[in-house]
Write a protein that holds these residues in place. Structure first.
Motif, mmCIF file in Angstrom:
data_model
loop_
_atom_site.group_PDB
_atom_site.id
_atom_site.type_symbol
_atom_site.label_atom_id
_atom_site.label_comp_id
_atom_site.label_asym_id
_atom_site.label_seq_id
_atom_site.Cartn_x
_atom_site.Cartn_y
_atom_site.Cartn_z
ATOM 1 N N GLY A 176 1.151 17.782 24.764
ATOM 2 C CA GLY A 176 2.269 18.473 25.395
ATOM 3 C C GLY A 176 1.878 19.456 26.468
ATOM 4 N N PRO A 177 2.876 20.178 26.982
ATOM 5 C CA PRO A 177 2.664 21.059 28.137
ATOM 6 C C PRO A 177 1.600 22.125 27.928
ATOM 7 N N GLY A 178 1.319 22.486 26.674
ATOM 8 C CA GLY A 178 0.317 23.516 26.429
ATOM 9 C C GLY A 178 -1.099 23.032 26.552
ATOM 10 N N CYS A 179 -1.303 21.741 26.739
ATOM 11 C CA CYS A 179 -2.646 21.177 26.841
ATOM 12 C C CYS A 179 -2.870 20.663 28.256
ATOM 13 N N GLN A 180 -4.036 20.971 28.810
ATOM 14 C CA GLN A 180 -4.355 20.586 30.184
ATOM 15 C C GLN A 180 -5.576 19.673 30.203
ATOM 16 N N ALA A 181 -5.470 18.583 30.949
ATOM 17 C CA ALA A 181 -6.631 17.705 31.134
ATOM 18 C C ALA A 181 -7.584 18.355 32.124
ATOM 19 N N VAL A 182 -8.869 18.370 31.781
ATOM 20 C CA VAL A 182 -9.892 18.944 32.644
ATOM 21 C C VAL A 182 -10.761 17.807 33.166
ATOM 22 N N VAL A 183 -10.616 17.520 34.454
ATOM 23 C CA VAL A 183 -11.349 16.433 35.103
ATOM 24 C C VAL A 183 -12.160 17.035 36.241
ATOM 25 N N THR A 184 -13.468 16.865 36.221
ATOM 26 C CA THR A 184 -14.330 17.546 37.180
ATOM 27 C C THR A 184 -15.046 16.607 38.143
ATOM 28 N N THR A 185 -14.844 15.292 38.026
ATOM 29 C CA THR A 185 -15.488 14.377 38.960
ATOM 30 C C THR A 185 -14.956 14.624 40.369
ATOM 31 N N ILE B 146 8.382 0.805 41.062
ATOM 32 C CA ILE B 146 8.242 2.073 40.348
ATOM 33 C C ILE B 146 9.532 2.873 40.376
ATOM 34 N N GLY B 147 9.988 3.255 39.198
ATOM 35 C CA GLY B 147 11.095 4.186 39.080
ATOM 36 C C GLY B 147 10.571 5.605 38.991
ATOM 37 N N LEU B 148 11.032 6.474 39.885
ATOM 38 C CA LEU B 148 10.536 7.854 39.935
ATOM 39 C C LEU B 148 11.280 8.794 39.001
ATOM 40 N N GLY B 149 12.294 8.277 38.289
ATOM 41 C CA GLY B 149 13.065 9.145 37.422
ATOM 42 C C GLY B 149 14.110 9.910 38.203
ATOM 43 N N PRO B 150 14.736 10.894 37.585
ATOM 44 C CA PRO B 150 15.846 11.604 38.221
ATOM 45 C C PRO B 150 15.426 12.633 39.261
ATOM 46 N N GLY B 151 14.134 12.920 39.373
ATOM 47 C CA GLY B 151 13.709 13.851 40.420
ATOM 48 C C GLY B 151 12.746 14.921 39.969
ATOM 49 N N ALA B 152 12.849 15.396 38.728
ATOM 50 C CA ALA B 152 11.932 16.425 38.235
ATOM 51 C C ALA B 152 10.542 15.827 38.039
ATOM 52 N N ARG B 153 9.514 16.524 38.496
ATOM 53 C CA ARG B 153 8.153 16.006 38.408
ATOM 54 C C ARG B 153 7.730 15.765 36.963
ATOM 55 N N ASP B 154 8.166 16.634 36.045
ATOM 56 C CA ASP B 154 7.737 16.460 34.660
ATOM 57 C C ASP B 154 8.461 15.313 33.958
ATOM 58 N N LEU B 155 9.441 14.703 34.615
ATOM 59 C CA LEU B 155 10.078 13.507 34.074
ATOM 60 C C LEU B 155 9.571 12.231 34.744
ATOM 61 N N LEU B 156 8.578 12.365 35.627
ATOM 62 C CA LEU B 156 7.940 11.208 36.245
ATOM 63 C C LEU B 156 6.925 10.651 35.262
ATOM 64 N N ALA B 157 7.040 9.377 34.928
ATOM 65 C CA ALA B 157 6.178 8.783 33.907
ATOM 66 C C ALA B 157 4.720 8.773 34.342
ATOM 67 N N PRO B 158 3.774 9.052 33.425
ATOM 68 C CA PRO B 158 2.344 8.994 33.767
ATOM 69 C C PRO B 158 1.938 7.648 34.353
ATOM 70 N N VAL C 22 7.439 -0.653 36.554
ATOM 71 C CA VAL C 22 7.150 0.601 35.850
ATOM 72 C C VAL C 22 8.468 1.305 35.553
ATOM 73 N N PRO C 23 8.836 1.451 34.286
ATOM 74 C CA PRO C 23 10.133 2.057 33.967
ATOM 75 C C PRO C 23 10.183 3.546 34.287
ATOM 76 N N GLY C 24 11.404 4.019 34.525
ATOM 77 C CA GLY C 24 11.617 5.437 34.770
ATOM 78 C C GLY C 24 12.846 5.925 34.031
ATOM 79 N N VAL C 25 13.006 7.227 33.940
ATOM 80 C CA VAL C 25 14.184 7.823 33.305
ATOM 81 C C VAL C 25 15.382 7.600 34.216
ATOM 82 N N THR C 26 16.434 6.991 33.693
ATOM 83 C CA THR C 26 17.606 6.690 34.514
ATOM 84 C C THR C 26 18.469 7.933 34.722
#
Length: 562
Positions: free
Chosen positions: A93-102, A325-337, A425-429
């Motif tokens: 969830g939002p409290g966890c961040q991926a750390v990618v250093t390449t 690709i469906g981008l969802g309704p517009g909010a970035r956090d609703l854009l599918a990974p 790629v499905p998106g939130v309608t």
């Protein structure tokens, strides 16, 4: 939690290791293709250091801290760890961040050690990955030599055919000699058709294959598969030859091979097998409905006195790639990974200008952007398909879900030949986004109806609204009202009102999930259609829907009255 989420995705067969931390971690490293370690990075490094081998063969390793704040791609970043770290962070969830250093990921450039890997590319000069990669990342000019278009991710602008740089990236199936400062990729572009008499040995078959490849100056690394007649499927020598080189082998019926034009048909072969060619036809055939491969090496006979084997080589035509690709309704956090992954996988992105403006920061440097305005949907769809047919990796984007009142339908209509690979790629309608803003409006049976009569005549729309009213469906109205179409929503609501109580809930949401979102909930008898426009979704409840504490709720488990 993590094991259930990753295992439930179907992508991984998840195992959970317990017991002594060191023994469990080393066991997982030895037995799995990827490892998530709930251990400090330093401790993980100390445990695994004695068993580390090569980054191309070692498992990917991701470390997660005890507070689950970080998922760190520790080992094998370009070999699965970066993607796994992002997936783990998504699960927590939002409290966890991926750390990618390449470095390549830090600036958004495609990593050379994984370039074309999903297409089966092989790297002929792995020792050049580091210096050529450094040149690409630094912005230095790097030459690009490609004999055919492949559906690869975008490379930055400093990598091009006329760069005049010190280093070169070459993509070819030719068996050229190593060249100083040239990083060579071998695409899986070759099919070797094999004819073999009963009892032909694996050695003789391989000698004949090698002779055919040598005749065309072709690399064995680029062999995608062997192919032959189906009656040869149990021929031991052919099966063993494929196994020795690690090549898959496919077998086709004579009736299919007989339809393939070849330069050297044989009446003798036709009389005994039902097809005038085995090696040449099998080298060209790529399945029903697919374009034939180009025959680059005609039939070569075994050099042995027994001459029990023949081989020919076909070159497959690269298939373009189209991601819808469906981008969802517009909010970035609703854009599918997955949508983000596909945007970064593309070399060309096609879409409405205002949608492309929302995702520009997600595209790799060098991505070609093809933008157009409102009303050009069919042209966008046709253009995206034609670009994919040139062999490129193309993404066609739209809002919501690509398959719901969006771009997938026209694109698939135009993609009427089996000459490109298509991924949806499905998106939130908009309807589901609006329902969640309003409460639980779509809690039971529901339907969606567009009120735009640009493509559907109003009598057809009206008939569908009456059917929805008769069936007591919750109805989501798309395209409810515009400056030129200001009466259709009122007419549709009159139809529904004739079969529903006046207190039936109705809700509207404009720009769901975006910064300027607005919405309201009222009843069918009090609703004013003038509050909505083309950016709004209107949801009308069924006879059982109700307003609970200001929220629009359609009960899930009610019992209908007889």
């Amino acid at each position: 939690m993590l094991a259930a989420a990753l295992g439930g995705s179907g992508q991984w067969d998840v195992r959970v290791y317990s017991g002594s931390v060191g023994e469990a971690l080393r066991a997982a490293f030895a037995e799995c293709s990827a490892v998530v370690s709930f251990l400090a990075t330093g401790a993980t490094v100390r445990v695994l250091a004695p068993v580390l081998g090569d980054k191309t063969t070692d498992p990917a390793v991701v470390c997660v801290d005890e507070a689950r704040r970080f998922a760190i791609a520790l080992l094998g970043g370009h070999h699965g760890a970066n993607d796994l770290a992002r997936r783990v962070a998504d699960v927590f969830g939002p409290g966890c961040q991926a750390v990618v250093t390449t470095a390549s990921d830090a600036i958004g450039v495609a990593a050379l050690d994984g370039f074309g890997a999903d297409l089966g590319f092989g790297v002929a000069d792995p020792e050049l990955l580091a210096p050529v990669g450094a040149a690409v990342l630094s912005g230095s000019p790097v030459n690009l030599l490609v004999d055919r278009q492949w559906p690869l991710p975008a490379l930055p602008p400093n990598v091009c055919s006329d760069a005049g740089g010190a280093y070169t990236i070459a993509i070819s199936d030719l068996a050229d000699e190593p060249a100083e400062r040239t990083l060579r990729y071998r695409p899986p572009s070759l099919v070797v058709g094999v004819g073999a008499s009963r009892g032909a040995s694996a050695d003789e078959i391989l000698e004949t294959i090698d002779a055919a490849l040598a005749a065309g100056n072709l690399s064995a690394v680029s062999v995608a598969r062997l192919a032959s007649l189906d009656i040869k499927a149990s021929e031991p020598g052919l099966v063993e030859a494929a196994a020795r080189r690690g090549w898959p082998v496919e077998f086709y019926p004579a009736a299919q091979l007989a339809q393939v034009p070849v330069p050297n048909p044989s009446p003798v072969v036709s009389a005994s097998t039902g097809t005038a060619s085995v090696a040449e036809a099998a080298a060209r055939y790529d399945g029903p409905g697919r374009p034939l491969a180009d025959l680059v090496v005609e039939k070569v006979k075994s050099a042995r006195a027994t001459a029990m084997a023949t081989a020919a080589v076909g070159r497959l035509r690269p298939r373009g790639r189209l991601a819808l690709i469906g981008l969802g309704p517009g909010a970035r956090d609703l854009l599918a990974p997955r949508a983000v992954e596909e945007l970064r996988r593309a070399a060309v992105v096609v879409g409405l200008d205002q949608y492309l403006a929302q995702i520009g920061d997600l595209l790799r440097p060098g991505t070609q952007v093809v933008a157009s305005g409102l009303g050009a949907e069919e042209e966008r769809a046709r253009g995206a398909v034609e670009l994919a047919r040139t062999g490129q990796a193309v993404a066609l984007v739209g809002s919501g879900d690509a398959g719901v009142y969006a771009m997938a339908s026209p694109a698939l209509d135009y993609a009427d030949r089996d000459d490109i690979d298509v991924l949806c790629v499905p998106g939130v309608t908009a309807a589901t986004a609006a329902s969640n803003v309003l409460g639980a409006a779509l809690g039971h049976d529901h339907c969606a109806i567009s009120l735009s009569d640009l493509h559907t005549p109003w009598p057809v729309i009206e008939r569908r609204v009456r059917a929805a009213a008769e069936g007591d469906f919750v109805v989501s109205f798309y395209n409810p009202r515009s400056r030129q179409r200001d009466w259709q929503l009122g007419a549709a609501l009159e139809i529904l009102a004739a079969r529903r109580p006046p207190g039936t809930p109705i809700g509207w949401v404009r720009n769901a999930s975006r910064a300027d979102q607005s919405y309201g909930v009222t009843t069918l008898d009090l609703f004013d259609p003038a509050v909505v426009d083309m950016y709004t979704v209107v949801i009308v409840g069924c006879s059982q829907s109700r307003i609970v504490a200001g929220r629009f709720v359609t009960p899930r488990g009610y019992t209908w009255a007889a």
